[in-house]
Design a protein around this motif. Structure first.
Motif, PDB file in Angstrom:
ATOM      1  N   PHE A 123       0.554  -1.604   0.175  1.00 41.52           N
ATOM      2  CA  PHE A 123       0.395  -0.156  -0.204  1.00 41.52           C
ATOM      3  C   PHE A 123       1.012   1.126   0.172  1.00 41.52           C
ATOM      4  CE2 PHE A 123      -2.497  -3.462   1.867  1.00 41.52           C
ATOM      5  CZ  PHE A 123      -3.597  -3.072   1.338  1.00 41.52           C
ATOM      6  N   LEU A 124      -0.507   2.350  -0.381  1.00 39.13           N
ATOM      7  CA  LEU A 124       1.173   3.734  -0.436  1.00 39.13           C
ATOM      8  C   LEU A 124      -0.037   4.344  -0.159  1.00 39.13           C
ATOM      9  CD1 LEU A 124       3.815   5.334  -1.577  1.00 39.13           C
ATOM     10  CD2 LEU A 124       2.246   5.237  -3.282  1.00 39.13           C
ATOM     11  N   THR A 125       0.008   5.185   1.209  1.00 32.41           N
ATOM     12  CA  THR A 125      -0.959   6.218   2.098  1.00 32.41           C
ATOM     13  C   THR A 125      -0.307   7.664   1.752  1.00 32.41           C
ATOM     14  OG1 THR A 125       0.712   5.570   4.051  1.00 32.41           O
ATOM     15  CG2 THR A 125      -1.635   4.733   3.766  1.00 32.41           C
ATOM     16  N   TYR A 126      -1.129   8.436   1.417  1.00 32.40           N
ATOM     17  CA  TYR A 126      -0.871  10.326   2.053  1.00 32.40           C
ATOM     18  C   TYR A 126      -1.804  10.867   2.579  1.00 32.40           C
ATOM     19  CZ  TYR A 126       0.885   9.118  -3.407  1.00 32.40           C
ATOM     20  OH  TYR A 126       1.765   8.984  -3.948  1.00 32.40           O
ATOM     21  N   HIS A 127      -0.551  11.368   3.038  1.00 36.79           N
ATOM     22  CA  HIS A 127      -0.716  12.141   4.557  1.00 36.79           C
ATOM     23  C   HIS A 127      -0.819  13.875   4.434  1.00 36.79           C
ATOM     24  CE1 HIS A 127      -1.928   8.185   6.639  1.00 36.79           C
ATOM     25  NE2 HIS A 127      -0.622   8.060   5.811  1.00 36.79           N
ATOM     26  N   THR A 128      -1.590  14.467   5.435  1.00 31.97           N
ATOM     27  CA  THR A 128      -1.008  16.351   5.136  1.00 31.97           C
ATOM     28  C   THR A 128      -0.316  16.211   6.476  1.00 31.97           C
ATOM     29  OG1 THR A 128      -2.307  17.966   5.475  1.00 31.97           O
ATOM     30  CG2 THR A 128      -3.548  16.416   6.321  1.00 31.97           C
ATOM     31  N   ILE A 129       0.755  17.021   6.170  1.00 30.80           N
ATOM     32  CA  ILE A 129       1.422  17.173   7.340  1.00 30.80           C
ATOM     33  C   ILE A 129       1.145  18.959   7.737  1.00 30.80           C
ATOM     34  CG2 ILE A 129       2.916  15.452   7.089  1.00 30.80           C
ATOM     35  CD1 ILE A 129       4.934  17.416   5.248  1.00 30.80           C
ATOM     36  N   SER A 130       0.374  19.300   7.326  1.00 30.22           N
ATOM     37  CA  SER A 130       0.048  20.387   7.342  1.00 30.22           C
ATOM     38  C   SER A 130      -1.564  21.273   8.305  1.00 30.22           C
ATOM     39  CB  SER A 130       0.005  22.079   6.702  1.00 30.22           C
ATOM     40  OG  SER A 130      -0.448  22.860   6.526  1.00 30.22           O
ATOM     41  N   SER A 131      -1.648  21.935   9.246  1.00 38.86           N
ATOM     42  CA  SER A 131      -2.683  22.013   9.854  1.00 38.86           C
ATOM     43  C   SER A 131      -3.387  22.656   9.220  1.00 38.86           C
ATOM     44  CB  SER A 131      -2.178  23.573  11.000  1.00 38.86           C
ATOM     45  OG  SER A 131      -0.919  22.430  12.309  1.00 38.86           O
ATOM     46  N   SER A 132      -3.369  23.557   7.948  1.00 38.25           N
ATOM     47  CA  SER A 132      -4.182  24.467   6.735  1.00 38.25           C
ATOM     48  C   SER A 132      -5.793  23.128   6.346  1.00 38.25           C
ATOM     49  CB  SER A 132      -3.285  24.505   6.158  1.00 38.25           C
ATOM     50  OG  SER A 132      -2.965  25.721   7.073  1.00 38.25           O
ATOM     51  N   PHE A 133      -4.939  21.837   6.875  1.00 37.06           N
ATOM     52  CA  PHE A 133      -6.385  20.528   6.110  1.00 37.06           C
ATOM     53  C   PHE A 133      -6.760  19.723   7.205  1.00 37.06           C
ATOM     54  CE2 PHE A 133      -4.043  20.827   1.544  1.00 37.06           C
ATOM     55  CZ  PHE A 133      -5.184  21.698   1.667  1.00 37.06           C
ATOM     56  N   GLN A 134      -6.352  19.858   8.824  1.00 31.85           N
ATOM     57  CA  GLN A 134      -6.828  18.995   9.077  1.00 31.85           C
ATOM     58  C   GLN A 134      -8.250  19.754   9.491  1.00 31.85           C
ATOM     59  OE1 GLN A 134      -4.509  16.520  10.869  1.00 31.85           O
ATOM     60  NE2 GLN A 134      -3.383  17.676   9.293  1.00 31.85           N
ATOM     61  N   ASP A 135      -8.775  20.866   9.843  1.00 31.91           N
ATOM     62  CA  ASP A 135     -10.270  20.045   9.946  1.00 31.91           C
ATOM     63  C   ASP A 135     -11.333  20.253   8.670  1.00 31.91           C
ATOM     64  OD1 ASP A 135      -9.652  21.616  12.661  1.00 31.91           O
ATOM     65  OD2 ASP A 135      -9.315  23.286  12.284  1.00 31.91           O
ATOM     66  N   SER A 136     -10.660  20.240   7.311  1.00 37.82           N
ATOM     67  CA  SER A 136     -11.361  19.914   6.338  1.00 37.82           C
ATOM     68  C   SER A 136     -11.221  18.152   5.708  1.00 37.82           C
ATOM     69  CB  SER A 136     -11.279  21.044   5.230  1.00 37.82           C
ATOM     70  OG  SER A 136      -9.516  21.475   5.379  1.00 37.82           O
ATOM     71  N   MET A 137     -10.541  17.421   6.825  1.00 39.74           N
ATOM     72  CA  MET A 137     -10.219  16.275   6.333  1.00 39.74           C
ATOM     73  C   MET A 137     -11.295  15.727   6.078  1.00 39.74           C
ATOM     74  SD  MET A 137      -7.154  16.130   5.820  1.00 39.74           S
ATOM     75  CE  MET A 137      -7.397  13.933   5.759  1.00 39.74           C
ATOM     76  N   PRO A 138     -11.588  14.716   4.274  1.00 43.91           N
ATOM     77  CA  PRO A 138     -13.117  14.870   3.788  1.00 43.91           C
ATOM     78  C   PRO A 138     -13.851  12.926   4.683  1.00 43.91           C
ATOM     79  CG  PRO A 138     -11.416  14.041   2.590  1.00 43.91           C
ATOM     80  CD  PRO A 138     -10.682  14.721   3.581  1.00 43.91           C
ATOM     81  N   GLY A 139     -14.729  12.959   4.588  1.00 38.43           N
ATOM     82  CA  GLY A 139     -14.931  11.677   5.478  1.00 38.43           C
ATOM     83  C   GLY A 139     -15.850  11.248   6.726  1.00 38.43           C
ATOM     84  N   ASP A 140     -16.760  11.246   7.708  1.00 40.05           N
ATOM     85  CA  ASP A 140     -17.056  10.552   8.736  1.00 40.05           C
ATOM     86  C   ASP A 140     -16.151  10.158   9.725  1.00 40.05           C
ATOM     87  OD1 ASP A 140     -19.227  12.567   8.426  1.00 40.05           O
ATOM     88  OD2 ASP A 140     -20.812  10.992   7.497  1.00 40.05           O
ATOM     89  N   SER A 141     -15.863   8.832   8.119  1.00 41.65           N
ATOM     90  CA  SER A 141     -14.926   7.566   9.259  1.00 41.65           C
ATOM     91  C   SER A 141     -13.933   8.195   9.499  1.00 41.65           C
ATOM     92  CB  SER A 141     -14.660   7.097   8.024  1.00 41.65           C
ATOM     93  OG  SER A 141     -14.271   7.177   7.307  1.00 41.65           O
ATOM     94  N   GLU A 142     -13.197   9.492   9.122  1.00 40.27           N
ATOM     95  CA  GLU A 142     -12.093  10.232   9.055  1.00 40.27           C
ATOM     96  C   GLU A 142     -12.100  10.393  10.911  1.00 40.27           C
ATOM     97  OE1 GLU A 142     -12.455   9.812   6.321  1.00 40.27           O
ATOM     98  OE2 GLU A 142     -10.977   9.693   5.612  1.00 40.27           O
ATOM     99  N   LYS A 143     -13.375  11.273  11.427  1.00 35.92           N
ATOM    100  CA  LYS A 143     -13.456  12.258  12.041  1.00 35.92           C
ATOM    101  C   LYS A 143     -13.788  11.464  13.753  1.00 35.92           C
ATOM    102  CE  LYS A 143     -16.007  15.791   9.895  1.00 35.92           C
ATOM    103  NZ  LYS A 143     -17.364  16.356   9.513  1.00 35.92           N
ATOM    104  N   ASP A 144     -14.170   9.861  13.612  1.00 33.22           N
ATOM    105  CA  ASP A 144     -14.353   9.124  14.488  1.00 33.22           C
ATOM    106  C   ASP A 144     -13.013   8.607  15.227  1.00 33.22           C
ATOM    107  OD1 ASP A 144     -16.954   8.946  13.901  1.00 33.22           O
ATOM    108  OD2 ASP A 144     -16.486   7.362  12.754  1.00 33.22           O
ATOM    109  N   PHE A 145     -11.793   9.066  14.535  1.00 30.57           N
ATOM    110  CA  PHE A 145     -10.302   8.761  14.958  1.00 30.57           C
ATOM    111  C   PHE A 145      -9.895   9.735  15.967  1.00 30.57           C
ATOM    112  CE2 PHE A 145      -9.744   6.720  11.034  1.00 30.57           C
ATOM    113  CZ  PHE A 145      -8.611   5.732  11.336  1.00 30.57           C
ATOM    114  N   CYS A 146     -10.953  10.759  16.106  1.00 33.39           N
ATOM    115  CA  CYS A 146     -10.759  12.180  17.420  1.00 33.39           C
ATOM    116  C   CYS A 146     -10.537  11.799  18.698  1.00 33.39           C
ATOM    117  CB  CYS A 146     -11.489  13.209  17.529  1.00 33.39           C
ATOM    118  SG  CYS A 146     -11.493  14.251  15.539  1.00 33.39           S
ATOM    119  N   CYS A 147      -9.166  11.361  19.189  1.00 32.20           N
ATOM    120  CA  CYS A 147      -9.633  11.075  20.756  1.00 32.20           C
ATOM    121  C   CYS A 147      -8.626  11.378  21.782  1.00 32.20           C
ATOM    122  CB  CYS A 147      -8.383   9.164  20.441  1.00 32.20           C
ATOM    123  SG  CYS A 147      -7.434   9.387  19.816  1.00 32.20           S
ATOM    124  N   THR A 148      -8.241  10.990  23.168  1.00 32.22           N
ATOM    125  CA  THR A 148      -7.939  11.937  24.031  1.00 32.22           C
ATOM    126  C   THR A 148      -7.460  10.203  25.258  1.00 32.22           C
ATOM    127  OG1 THR A 148      -9.611  13.555  24.040  1.00 32.22           O
ATOM    128  CG2 THR A 148      -8.329  13.091  26.149  1.00 32.22           C
TER     129      THR A 148
END
Length: 319
Positions: A220-245
């Motif tokens: 597999f080849l995965t791509y990730h943003t490393i800038s804060s500018s895109f952290q609040d606008s990542m697509p998909g609800d599944s990604e939002k489920d990752f927020c954790c403490t």
């Protein structure tokens, strides 16, 4: 320690299991809002601090994975489950920021400031690692409106060695950071939205061992943003489920908790991955994979980057 959100893989496809497990969670830091830069100008953002992360903390997530492999739970065709281990390699990275940033950093960050000052050496190094990239002055169709809006290209790296000639990700980053310390010291708010990284994942073994399971040879080849500018606008609800403490040892939240920021893949390519094994036909897997692949392809075209691994994976993909 709080529960791992990726354990929900049991109700998901093998593709989702892989994407969940390969999402790094980096410790969140708070910085004064004056460090936020938008459209080449410093802009107030309506609050005193902003959450961000350091690049060094990203690479720390890959330390154990580089040494022992990352285990991904998968369902086998025979109805059993196994854990497939992958080793991550740095496939590509581009770090864009502002040339004026060095003058605005805190006094005493000598190594970081020095790394900004040597523009000619940075550009020379970029070309040496990515000799087949399009010229920085070119503007292919669909590219970013103007190159200067990308920011300053501090560093880029594209891997060309075959898998057997590569060293694990953390070793490669440590090697590159000796010349470019910003690769570790910069923070996500320092970076232009055009900054990104790509990780290639190659299988090494699975437990329990099954001699006849060829589907586990997928890469597999995965791509990730490393800038804060895109952290609040990542697509998909599944990604939002990752927020954790992550809760502290005393079992309490608030000051004892460590907030972590997920960096889910925004793009994906595969090699030797069989559709009937990795995708669930009763889910939206096919659409999700197509979206992730298209996003990676579009991203590279907009930046005018020839990504060697992406080209190889694309011409050998089975999904």
């Amino acid at each position: 320690m709080g529960s791992d959100p990726s354990e929900s893989w049991r109700n998901k496809s093998n593709l989702n299991s892989f994407l969940h497990k390969t999402t790094p969670f980096v410790p969140s830091q708070s910085l004064p809002k004056t460090f936020i830069r938008e459209n080449s100008h410093w802009q107030p953002i309506g609050k005193d601090t902003v959450d961000c992360f350091s690049l060094g903390d990203i690479w720390d997530q890959y330390y154990e994975w580089s040494a022992y492999g990352l285990g991904v739970p998968v369902r086998l065709p025979i109805g059993e489950t196994a854990v497939q281990y992958y080793v991550p390699y740095l496939s590509a990275v581009q770090i864009y920021t502002s040339k004026s940033l060095a003058a605005l950093r805190n006094v005493g960050e000598d190594s970081e400031s020095d790394s900004w000052s040597d523009d000619s050496e940075s550009e020379k190094h970029s070309k040496s690692w990515d000799a087949t990239s399009e010229d920085s002055s070119s503007e292919p169709d669909g590219s970013w409106p103007a190159r200067d809006r990308l920011g300053h290209l501090y560093f880029q790296y594209v891997e060309y060695c075959p898998p057997y000639g590569r060293i694990p990700l953390i070793e490669k980053v440590t090697e590159l950071a000796r010349t470019y310390p910003g690769l570790i010291s910069f923070k996500s708010v320092d970076l232009s939205p055009a900054s990104w990284m790509s990780v290639s994942w190659y299988p090494i073994y699975h437990i329990p061992f099954r001699r006849s399971v060829k589907d586990l040879s997928a890469c597999f080849l995965t791509y990730h943003t490393i800038s804060s500018s895109f952290q609040d606008s990542m697509p998909g609800d599944s990604e939002k489920d990752f927020c954790c403490t992550i809760v502290g040892k005393n079992g309490k939240g608030s000051a004892a908790a460590v907030n972590r920021i997920p960096l889910p893949p925004f793009g994906l390519a595969t090699y030797k991955a069989q559709e009937n094994f990795w995708l669930d036909p009763e889910s939206e897997d096919q659409e999700r994979f197509a979206t992730l692949y298209s996003a990676a392809d579009s991203w590279l075209k907009q930046l005018g980057v020839h990504h060697h691994d992406f080209s190889f994976f694309s011409t050998h993909s089975t999904m």
